[in-house]
Design an enzyme around this catalytic site. Structure first.
Site, PDB file in Angstrom:
ATOM      1  N   HIS A  90      77.895  47.704 120.632  1.00 29.94           N
ATOM      2  CA  HIS A  90      78.750  48.536 121.497  1.00 29.94           C
ATOM      3  C   HIS A  90      78.868  48.033 122.929  1.00 29.94           C
ATOM      4  CE1 HIS A  90      74.872  50.173 122.892  1.00 29.94           C
ATOM      5  NE2 HIS A  90      75.522  50.472 123.986  1.00 29.94           N
TER       6      HIS A  90
HETATM    7  C1  UD1 Z   1      77.873  53.951 127.547  1.00 28.65           C
HETATM    8  C2  UD1 Z   1      77.000  53.359 128.648  1.00 28.65           C
HETATM    9  C3  UD1 Z   1      76.074  52.315 128.041  1.00 28.65           C
HETATM   10  C4  UD1 Z   1      75.278  52.881 126.875  1.00 28.65           C
HETATM   11  C5  UD1 Z   1      76.234  53.518 125.878  1.00 28.65           C
HETATM   12  C6  UD1 Z   1      75.444  54.207 124.797  1.00 28.65           C
HETATM   13  C7  UD1 Z   1      77.993  53.188 130.887  1.00 28.65           C
HETATM   14  C8  UD1 Z   1      78.637  52.286 131.853  1.00 28.65           C
HETATM   15  N1  UD1 Z   1      77.818  52.687 129.644  1.00 28.65           N
HETATM   16  O1  UD1 Z   1      78.683  52.905 127.029  1.00 28.65           O
HETATM   17  O2  UD1 Z   1      75.157  51.876 129.033  1.00 28.65           O
HETATM   18  O3  UD1 Z   1      74.568  51.849 126.269  1.00 28.65           O
HETATM   19  O4  UD1 Z   1      77.053  54.493 126.529  1.00 28.65           O
HETATM   20  O5  UD1 Z   1      76.195  54.444 123.659  1.00 28.65           O
HETATM   21  O6  UD1 Z   1      77.658  54.296 131.209  1.00 28.65           O
HETATM   22  N2  UD1 Z   1      84.342  57.010 123.186  1.00 28.65           N
HETATM   23  C9  UD1 Z   1      84.780  57.874 122.224  1.00 28.65           C
HETATM   24  N3  UD1 Z   1      84.078  59.022 122.027  1.00 28.65           N
HETATM   25  C10 UD1 Z   1      82.975  59.343 122.734  1.00 28.65           C
HETATM   26  C11 UD1 Z   1      82.537  58.458 123.720  1.00 28.65           C
HETATM   27  C12 UD1 Z   1      83.224  57.282 123.932  1.00 28.65           C
HETATM   28  O7  UD1 Z   1      85.784  57.627 121.554  1.00 28.65           O
HETATM   29  O8  UD1 Z   1      82.374  60.417 122.486  1.00 28.65           O
HETATM   30  C13 UD1 Z   1      85.073  55.730 123.373  1.00 28.65           C
HETATM   31  C14 UD1 Z   1      86.201  55.850 124.402  1.00 28.65           C
HETATM   32  O9  UD1 Z   1      87.236  55.032 123.970  1.00 28.65           O
HETATM   33  C15 UD1 Z   1      85.564  55.243 125.648  1.00 28.65           C
HETATM   34  C16 UD1 Z   1      84.634  54.171 125.047  1.00 28.65           C
HETATM   35  O10 UD1 Z   1      84.167  54.738 123.838  1.00 28.65           O
HETATM   36  O11 UD1 Z   1      86.496  54.708 126.525  1.00 28.65           O
HETATM   37  C17 UD1 Z   1      83.483  53.812 125.938  1.00 28.65           C
HETATM   38  O12 UD1 Z   1      82.718  54.974 126.316  1.00 28.65           O
HETATM   39  P1  UD1 Z   1      81.837  54.982 127.663  1.00 28.65           P
HETATM   40  O13 UD1 Z   1      81.004  56.189 127.714  1.00 28.65           O
HETATM   41  O14 UD1 Z   1      82.692  54.678 128.829  1.00 28.65           O
HETATM   42  O15 UD1 Z   1      80.919  53.707 127.506  1.00 28.65           O
HETATM   43  P2  UD1 Z   1      80.028  53.244 126.281  1.00 28.65           P
HETATM   44  O16 UD1 Z   1      80.558  51.943 125.806  1.00 28.65           O
HETATM   45  O17 UD1 Z   1      79.864  54.340 125.312  1.00 28.65           O
HETATM   46  N1  UDP Z   2      71.786  55.853 117.520  1.00 29.45           N
HETATM   47  C1  UDP Z   2      72.148  56.895 116.676  1.00 29.45           C
HETATM   48  N2  UDP Z   2      73.215  56.709 115.848  1.00 29.45           N
HETATM   49  C2  UDP Z   2      73.927  55.554 115.814  1.00 29.45           C
HETATM   50  C3  UDP Z   2      73.536  54.496 116.674  1.00 29.45           C
HETATM   51  C4  UDP Z   2      72.468  54.689 117.528  1.00 29.45           C
HETATM   52  O1  UDP Z   2      71.510  57.952 116.678  1.00 29.45           O
HETATM   53  O2  UDP Z   2      74.882  55.468 115.038  1.00 29.45           O
HETATM   54  C5  UDP Z   2      70.633  56.050 118.428  1.00 29.45           C
HETATM   55  C6  UDP Z   2      69.566  54.994 118.311  1.00 29.45           C
HETATM   56  O3  UDP Z   2      68.672  55.303 117.264  1.00 29.45           O
HETATM   57  C7  UDP Z   2      68.928  55.035 119.688  1.00 29.45           C
HETATM   58  C8  UDP Z   2      70.089  55.376 120.590  1.00 29.45           C
HETATM   59  O4  UDP Z   2      71.093  55.937 119.761  1.00 29.45           O
HETATM   60  O5  UDP Z   2      67.976  56.064 119.773  1.00 29.45           O
HETATM   61  C9  UDP Z   2      70.603  54.137 121.244  1.00 29.45           C
HETATM   62  O6  UDP Z   2      71.813  54.409 121.845  1.00 29.45           O
HETATM   63  P1  UDP Z   2      72.958  53.336 122.049  1.00 29.45           P
HETATM   64  O7  UDP Z   2      72.761  52.191 121.140  1.00 29.45           O
HETATM   65  O8  UDP Z   2      74.244  54.059 121.965  1.00 29.45           O
HETATM   66  O9  UDP Z   2      72.777  52.920 123.580  1.00 29.45           O
HETATM   67  P2  UDP Z   2      71.742  52.027 124.399  1.00 29.45           P
HETATM   68  O10 UDP Z   2      70.365  52.316 123.944  1.00 29.45           O
HETATM   69  O11 UDP Z   2      72.142  50.605 124.224  1.00 29.45           O
HETATM   70  O12 UDP Z   2      71.990  52.434 125.812  1.00 29.45           O
END
Ligand code: UD1
Ligand code: UDP
Length: 377
Positions: free
Chosen positions: A218
Site C-alpha cells: 500500500h
Molecule cells: C495511510 C498512511 C500510511 C499508513 C496507511 C495504513 C499517511 C500519509 N499515510 O496511507 O502511513 O501506512 O495509511 O494503511 O497518513 N481509501 C479508501 N478508503 C479508505 C481509506 C483510503 O478508498 O477507507 C483510498 C482513497 O483512494 C485514498 C487512498 O486510499 O485516497 C489513500 O488513503 P490515505 O489515508 O490518504 O493514505 P494511505 O495510503 O491509506
Molecule cells: N491489517 C489488517 N487487514 C489487512 C491488512 C493489514 O488488519 O487487510 C493490519 C495488520 O495486521 C497490521 C496493520 O493492519 O496490524 C498494518 O496496517 P497497514 O499495513 O495498513 O499500515 P502500516 O503498518 O504500514 O502503517
C-alpha cells in the site's frame, strides 16, 4: 487523568486497542480516555471492523475528513482537533505512529500547549520523500513523552539531541524518552489464540491444507509508480506458479492497480487460480493468515513486525525499513521493488526458513508501561 487519543488510519485503530484495553482492565478509575477518529480511513473494512472485533470504545468524535491531498486532509484534521482539545482540556493528547492524523494531532496540540505522548516514537527511514518520515519527525520534536518500540528508535532520538536523563518537569522543552517495547506486540499476543477460534479466512481462501505466501502492498512509493507496481505484481504472478499467494488489497492499491496496470497483467492477477485477492481483511483474519503463511511479502510497517512476531520470514518491498533489527536478524530482507530480488529471496526463505527470532519488541505489556509512566510524569 484525562487523555485525548487520536486515531484515523487502520494501524492506529489497531494500536489504540492495546491502550484502551489496558485502561479498561486496570486504570478505569484513574484515566478517562476521549477517542477522536479523524476519518482518514472510513471504509468499513478499513475502520469499523476493528472497533467491532477488538472491543475498542466507539469514538467520542469523528471528524470525517476522508481522503484528500496531504495539505487538505491534514489541515481539516488540525482544525477539528484544535476545537476538541480546546473544549476537552485534556492532560495529554496521545498520538500513534506517523500518519497524517499523527501530524495533525502534533501541530494542533503543540500550538495550544497540550502535552503530547507519542507512541511508536523515534523510528526513522532516513528517507524524507516518505510522507511518514516528515510526520514522525515533526511529531517527535513536538512531544513531551516519547515511547520507542525498539532500541533503534531510542538511539535515533539520542542522536537527534533528546536528553536521556530524568530531569523533571517533563515538558515540550524537556521531553522524556522511554524505551518500552511495541504496543502492536501486545495486540498480536492478546488476539493470537482468539484469531484461530473466531475466523475462517483460511477456509474462505481455500488454503487450509496448502502452503501460501501472504502479501500486502500500500505504500505510495510502490502503488503510485507504474514501474515499481508492475515489477512487484509480476513477481507475485511468477511466484504464484510455485506457491499460492494471498493478497488482501488496500483500497489505494486496488485503485492504482486498475489505473496503471495493463489489461493482460490485470487479467492474470485477478483470474489466476493460485492468487487469492481479497478485500482488506479484519485484524483477526490477518493474524490467522500471518500465523499460517510460509512467508510474508509486504511494504507495511505493521505487517513486517507481525511476520516477526509469528516467526515468519519477510521480504520487505522497500529499499529501507525503520524496523532495522528484523533485517539484522536475517529473518527479513529488503528486496525493494525488484522482481528478481523478490523471487530470489522468497525462494531462499521457502527452502530454508529462518529459525532465530530473538526478543526485540518487549514483553507484550507496553500499554501498561506507557500508562504508568504517564500517571507518574
Ligand atoms: C495511510 C498512511 C500510511 C499508513 C496507511 C495504513 C499517511 C500519509 N499515510 O496511507 O502511513 O501506512 O495509511 O494503511 O497518513 N481509501 C479508501 N478508503 C479508505 C481509506 C483510503 O478508498 O477507507 C483510498 C482513497 O483512494 C485514498 C487512498 O486510499 O485516497 C489513500 O488513503 P490515505 O489515508 O490518504 O493514505 P494511505 O495510503 O491509506
Ligand atoms: N491489517 C489488517 N487487514 C489487512 C491488512 C493489514 O488488519 O487487510 C493490519 C495488520 O495486521 C497490521 C496493520 O493492519 O496490524 C498494518 O496496517 P497497514 O499495513 O495498513 O499500515 P502500516 O503498518 O504500514 O502503517
Amino acid at each position: 487523568m484525562k487523555i485525548v487519543t487520536i486515531i484515523g488510519a487502520r494501524p492506529q485503530i489497531i494500536k489504540a486497542a492495546g491502550l484502551s484495553r489496558a485502561i479498561k482492565n486496570h486504570y478505569a478509575d484513574r484515566i478517562q480516555e476521549v477517542i477522536v477518529h479523524t476519518g482518514q480511513h472510513y471504509d468499513g473494512n478499513m475502520s469499523q471492523v476493528f472497533f467491532d472485533e477488538l472491543g475498542i470504545p466507539k469514538p467520542d468524535y469523528n471528524l470525517q475528513v476522508g481522503s484528500a491531498t496531504h495539505g487538505v486532509q491534514t489541515s481539516r484534521m488540525i482544525e477539528g482537533i484544535e476545537r476538541i482539545l480546546t473544549d476537552e482540556k485534556p492532560d495529554y493528547i496521545v498520538l500513534y505512529g506517523d500518519t497524517n492524523s499523527t501530524l495533525a494531532g502534533a501541530v494542533a496540540a503543540s500550538k495550544i500547549h497540550v502535552p503530547i505522548v507519542h507512541i511508536e516514537a523515534g523510528l526513522r527511514s532516513f528517507n524524507k520523500r516518505m510522507p511518514e518520515e516528515i510526520n514522525r519527525i515533526v511529531c517527535d520534536h513536538c512531544s513531551t513523552l516519547l515511547f520507542t518500540p525498539t532500541l533503534a528508535g531510542f538511539e535515533n532520538l539520542a542522536k537527534e539531541g533528546f536528553r536521556m536523563d530524568n530531569a523533571r518537569p517533563f515538558t515540550i522543552d524537556n521531553p522524556k524518552v522511554y524505551h518500552c517495547g511495541d504496543i502492536m506486540y501486545d495486540n498480536s499476543l492478546h488476539f493470537s489464540t482468539i484469531a484461530d477460534q473466531k475466523t475462517d479466512i483460511l477456509q474462505r481462501v481455500e488454503l487450509t491444507e496448502k502452503p501460501f505466501v501472504l502479501a500486502t502492498l500500500h505504500r505510495d512509493s510502490n502503488t503510485d509508480d507504474k514501474e515499481r507496481l508492475t515489477s512487484i505484481l509480476d513477481a507475485l504472478i511468477t511466484l504464484s506458479h510455485e506457491i499460492a499467494v494471498v493478497l488482501p488489497m488496500h483500497p489505494r492499491t486496488r485503485k492504482m492497480t486498475e489505473q496503471l496496470i495493463d489489461d493482460e497483467r490485470l487479467y492474470r492477477l485477478y483470474h489466476s487460480e493460485n492468487i487469492k485477492i481479497t478485500e482488506p481483511v479484519s485484524f483477526l483474519e490477518m493474524i490467522q493468515l500471518e500465523k499460517h503463511a510460509s512467508l510474508v511479502m509486504t511494504d507495511s510497517g505493521g505487517v513486517q513486525k507481525e511476520a516477526y512476531f509469528f516467526r515468519k520470514p519477510c521480504a520487505i518491498l522497500r529499499p529501507e525499513t525503520e524496523w532495522v533489527e528484523i533485517v539484522e536478524t536475517g529473518s527479513a530482507t529488503l528486496v525493494d521493488a525488484e522482481k528478481e530480488r523478490i523471487l530470489q529471496t522468497c525462494k531462499q526463505y521457502l527452502q530454508q526458513p529462518p529459525v532465530d527470532f530473538p526478543e526485540i519488541f518487549g514483553d507484550g505489556h507496553a500499554a501498561e508501561f506507557i500508562l504508568e509512566k504517564m500517571l507518574e510524569a
